[in-house]
Motif scaffolding. Sequence first.
Motif, PDB file in Angstrom:
ATOM      1  N   ALA A   1      -0.478   2.801   4.024  1.00 30.87           N
ATOM      2  CA  ALA A   1      -1.744   2.350   3.470  1.00 30.87           C
ATOM      3  C   ALA A   1      -2.219   1.055   4.181  1.00 30.87           C
ATOM      4  N   ILE A   2      -1.281   0.353   4.722  1.00 31.67           N
ATOM      5  CA  ILE A   2      -1.574  -0.869   5.371  1.00 31.67           C
ATOM      6  C   ILE A   2      -2.139  -0.337   6.845  1.00 31.67           C
ATOM      7  N   GLU A   3      -1.447   0.537   7.261  1.00 28.13           N
ATOM      8  CA  GLU A   3      -1.912   1.196   8.549  1.00 28.13           C
ATOM      9  C   GLU A   3      -3.420   2.004   8.652  1.00 28.13           C
ATOM     10  N   ARG A   4      -3.597   2.581   7.454  1.00 30.30           N
ATOM     11  CA  ARG A   4      -4.620   3.088   7.329  1.00 30.30           C
ATOM     12  C   ARG A   4      -5.878   1.970   7.143  1.00 30.30           C
ATOM     13  N   ALA A   5      -5.769   1.078   6.374  1.00 29.46           N
ATOM     14  CA  ALA A   5      -6.812   0.117   6.268  1.00 29.46           C
ATOM     15  C   ALA A   5      -6.968  -0.754   7.413  1.00 29.46           C
ATOM     16  N   GLU A   6      -5.983  -1.051   8.235  1.00 27.27           N
ATOM     17  CA  GLU A   6      -6.094  -1.532   9.553  1.00 27.27           C
ATOM     18  C   GLU A   6      -6.970  -0.607  10.365  1.00 27.27           C
TER      19      GLU A   6
END
Length: 72
Positions: free
Chosen positions: A51-56
């Motif tokens: 989720a963090i990677e997708r938000a980034e």
Amino acid sequence: MNAVNPIEALSVYFLETVDVHNFWEWRAAGGTGEKAIQYKRDQPLFTFIQAIERAEDESQNYVSGYYSQIKT
């Protein structure tokens, strides 16, 4: 109670331990409660790191092949 402690709320929602460092990374990437819900709705087995990677990626207007395949 979860509204007071967003780290605990994310831990419960993603069913994994979220530490303060990951939480700040999530916030820096533009992560919100609404995004967490959207990501888990799109992909129920999404981890918090994913989720963090997708938000980034979204904050940089980058679309990887992996995420574009999910929405098709």
